[in-house]
Design a protein around this motif. Structure first.
Motif, PDB file in Angstrom:
ATOM      1  N   GLY A  65       0.837  -1.181   0.000  1.00 53.14           N
ATOM      2  CA  GLY A  65       0.000   0.000   0.000  1.00 53.14           C
ATOM      3  C   GLY A  65       0.875   1.235   0.000  1.00 53.14           C
ATOM      4  N   ILE A  66       1.484   1.528   1.091  1.00 52.37           N
ATOM      5  CA  ILE A  66       2.467   2.596   1.217  1.00 52.37           C
ATOM      6  C   ILE A  66       3.805   1.877   1.356  1.00 52.37           C
ATOM      7  CG2 ILE A  66       3.233   4.506   2.664  1.00 52.37           C
ATOM      8  CD1 ILE A  66       0.353   4.653   3.740  1.00 52.37           C
ATOM      9  N   LYS A  67       4.830   2.432   0.778  1.00 52.79           N
ATOM     10  CA  LYS A  67       6.123   1.772   0.912  1.00 52.79           C
ATOM     11  C   LYS A  67       6.566   1.806   2.368  1.00 52.79           C
ATOM     12  CE  LYS A  67      10.782   1.434  -0.579  1.00 52.79           C
ATOM     13  NZ  LYS A  67      11.993   2.159  -0.664  1.00 52.79           N
ATOM     14  N   ALA A  68       6.746   0.663   2.946  1.00 50.02           N
ATOM     15  CA  ALA A  68       7.225   0.564   4.322  1.00 50.02           C
ATOM     16  C   ALA A  68       8.689   0.979   4.354  1.00 50.02           C
ATOM     17  CB  ALA A  68       7.062  -0.852   4.842  1.00 50.02           C
ATOM     18  N   THR A  69       9.063   1.711   5.396  1.00 48.67           N
ATOM     19  CA  THR A  69      10.439   2.143   5.530  1.00 48.67           C
ATOM     20  C   THR A  69      11.049   1.536   6.779  1.00 48.67           C
ATOM     21  OG1 THR A  69       9.749   4.156   6.671  1.00 48.67           O
ATOM     22  CG2 THR A  69      10.085   4.320   4.305  1.00 48.67           C
ATOM     23  N   ALA A  70      12.291   1.130   6.666  1.00 44.31           N
ATOM     24  CA  ALA A  70      13.008   0.545   7.805  1.00 44.31           C
ATOM     25  C   ALA A  70      14.077   1.511   8.262  1.00 44.31           C
ATOM     26  CB  ALA A  70      13.638  -0.781   7.406  1.00 44.31           C
ATOM     27  N   GLU A  71      14.325   1.492   9.557  1.00 44.50           N
ATOM     28  CA  GLU A  71      15.353   2.334  10.165  1.00 44.50           C
ATOM     29  C   GLU A  71      16.104   1.473  11.175  1.00 44.50           C
ATOM     30  OE1 GLU A  71      15.297   6.376  12.903  1.00 44.50           O
ATOM     31  OE2 GLU A  71      13.578   5.915  11.652  1.00 44.50           O
ATOM     32  N   SER A  72      17.419   1.567  11.160  1.00 44.72           N
ATOM     33  CA  SER A  72      18.232   0.792  12.089  1.00 44.72           C
ATOM     34  C   SER A  72      18.385   1.531  13.419  1.00 44.72           C
ATOM     35  CB  SER A  72      19.610   0.529  11.498  1.00 44.72           C
ATOM     36  OG  SER A  72      20.428  -0.120  12.450  1.00 44.72           O
ATOM     37  N   HIS A  73      18.293   0.773  14.509  1.00 42.24           N
ATOM     38  CA  HIS A  73      18.512   1.301  15.852  1.00 42.24           C
ATOM     39  C   HIS A  73      19.541   0.419  16.585  1.00 42.24           C
ATOM     40  CE1 HIS A  73      14.948   3.839  15.350  1.00 42.24           C
ATOM     41  NE2 HIS A  73      14.346   2.758  14.871  1.00 42.24           N
ATOM     42  N   SER A  74      20.364  -0.277  15.828  1.00 47.34           N
ATOM     43  CA  SER A  74      21.289  -1.254  16.393  1.00 47.34           C
ATOM     44  C   SER A  74      22.328  -0.632  17.311  1.00 47.34           C
ATOM     45  CB  SER A  74      21.986  -2.033  15.280  1.00 47.34           C
ATOM     46  OG  SER A  74      21.020  -2.726  14.512  1.00 47.34           O
ATOM     47  N   HIS A  75      22.563   0.675  17.199  1.00 46.46           N
ATOM     48  CA  HIS A  75      23.551   1.327  18.057  1.00 46.46           C
ATOM     49  C   HIS A  75      23.141   1.300  19.532  1.00 46.46           C
ATOM     50  CE1 HIS A  75      20.777   4.377  16.467  1.00 46.46           C
ATOM     51  NE2 HIS A  75      20.855   4.950  17.662  1.00 46.46           N
ATOM     52  N   PHE A  76      21.873   0.991  19.817  1.00 49.25           N
ATOM     53  CA  PHE A  76      21.427   0.873  21.209  1.00 49.25           C
ATOM     54  C   PHE A  76      21.768  -0.487  21.823  1.00 49.25           C
ATOM     55  CE2 PHE A  76      18.503   4.264  19.793  1.00 49.25           C
ATOM     56  CZ  PHE A  76      18.809   5.218  20.749  1.00 49.25           C
ATOM     57  N   LEU A  77      22.121  -1.457  21.003  1.00 48.12           N
ATOM     58  CA  LEU A  77      22.478  -2.785  21.509  1.00 48.12           C
ATOM     59  C   LEU A  77      23.848  -2.764  22.175  1.00 48.12           C
ATOM     60  CD1 LEU A  77      21.338  -4.907  18.458  1.00 48.12           C
ATOM     61  CD2 LEU A  77      20.352  -5.026  20.744  1.00 48.12           C
ATOM     62  N   SER A  78      24.035  -3.655  23.131  1.00 46.32           N
ATOM     63  CA  SER A  78      25.357  -3.784  23.760  1.00 46.32           C
ATOM     64  C   SER A  78      26.357  -4.301  22.724  1.00 46.32           C
ATOM     65  CB  SER A  78      25.281  -4.753  24.943  1.00 46.32           C
ATOM     66  OG  SER A  78      25.036  -6.073  24.472  1.00 46.32           O
ATOM     67  N   ASP A  79      27.624  -4.072  22.993  1.00 48.72           N
ATOM     68  CA  ASP A  79      28.676  -4.545  22.080  1.00 48.72           C
ATOM     69  C   ASP A  79      28.594  -6.055  21.883  1.00 48.72           C
ATOM     70  OD1 ASP A  79      29.644  -1.987  21.676  1.00 48.72           O
ATOM     71  OD2 ASP A  79      31.247  -2.188  23.162  1.00 48.72           O
ATOM     72  N   ASP A  80      28.329  -6.783  22.970  1.00 48.28           N
ATOM     73  CA  ASP A  80      28.251  -8.241  22.872  1.00 48.28           C
ATOM     74  C   ASP A  80      27.125  -8.688  21.947  1.00 48.28           C
ATOM     75  OD1 ASP A  80      30.420  -8.600  24.544  1.00 48.28           O
ATOM     76  OD2 ASP A  80      29.192  -8.913  26.349  1.00 48.28           O
ATOM     77  N   LEU A  81      25.959  -8.046  22.050  1.00 47.92           N
ATOM     78  CA  LEU A  81      24.834  -8.410  21.187  1.00 47.92           C
ATOM     79  C   LEU A  81      25.126  -8.055  19.729  1.00 47.92           C
ATOM     80  CD1 LEU A  81      21.732  -7.518  23.393  1.00 47.92           C
ATOM     81  CD2 LEU A  81      22.466  -9.789  22.659  1.00 47.92           C
ATOM     82  N   ARG A  82      25.710  -6.885  19.485  1.00 49.15           N
ATOM     83  CA  ARG A  82      26.036  -6.511  18.109  1.00 49.15           C
ATOM     84  C   ARG A  82      27.067  -7.470  17.520  1.00 49.15           C
ATOM     85  NH1 ARG A  82      26.189  -1.295  19.924  1.00 49.15           N
ATOM     86  NH2 ARG A  82      28.436  -1.199  19.743  1.00 49.15           N
TER      87      ARG A  82
END
Length: 164
Positions: A75-92
């Motif tokens: 319908g409308i183009k869905a847009t994605a945005e990354s928020h990975s900088h909030f993850l801990s170093d271990d998770l990233r």
């Protein structure tokens, strides 16, 4: 990994790259793959993700020459945005990412590991608030998810966040 024809739910156009078509291959299990043909004519996987907007985002980051198509089925183009900088170093380092996918007033937050969804949270823009329907995620993701939700609310011009 070998994907059989029985595992494929659909194949549809996804975009163009270097004059070649890029296809979206949806599997019956919910995995989305971006494929194109290489110089020998063989299918090559450019990326994989649990949602086509996340796939488009990651392909655009990895391949600047990729030109996505507008997804008519969305319908409308869905847009994605990354928020990975909030993850801990271990998770990233272990391959985790956090994305928000917005389609109109609906906002979904996806936590992925190696591009496979491990948790998600649904939300919606209502007035000046971002309403989160539930926070049923493993506790190790809560701090990063809180940052992602706050960042998305601020970037969308919203003034409040509520959890129902």
């Amino acid at each position: 990994m070998q994907i059989n024809e029985n595992d494929i739910a659909s194949i549809e156009p996804f975009g163009m790259m270097n004059g070649k078509a890029v296809n979206l291959v949806r599997t019956r299990g919910g995995l989305n793959l971006a494929t194109t043909t290489d110089h020998t004519g063989r299918d090559t996987v450019l990326g994989a993700a649990s949602h086509q907007a996340i796939l488009s985002y990651t392909i655009e980051q990895r391949y600047p020459q990729f030109q996505p198509m507008i997804m008519k089925s969305e319908g409308i183009k869905a847009t994605a945005e990354s928020h990975s900088h909030f993850l801990s170093d271990d998770l990233r380092k272990s391959g985790h990412d956090i994305y928000s996918v917005q389609n109109g007033n609906q906002i979904e937050f996806y936590i992925t590991k190696q591009n496979i969804k491990v948790a998600s949270v649904n939300g919606s823009k209502t007035g000046s608030d971002l309403i989160i329907s539930s926070l049923n995620v493993p506790k190790e993701y809560v701090p990063a998810l809180s940052g992602a939700v706050s960042e998305k609310a601020l970037s969308s011009g919203l003034t409040g966040v509520k959890v129902q």
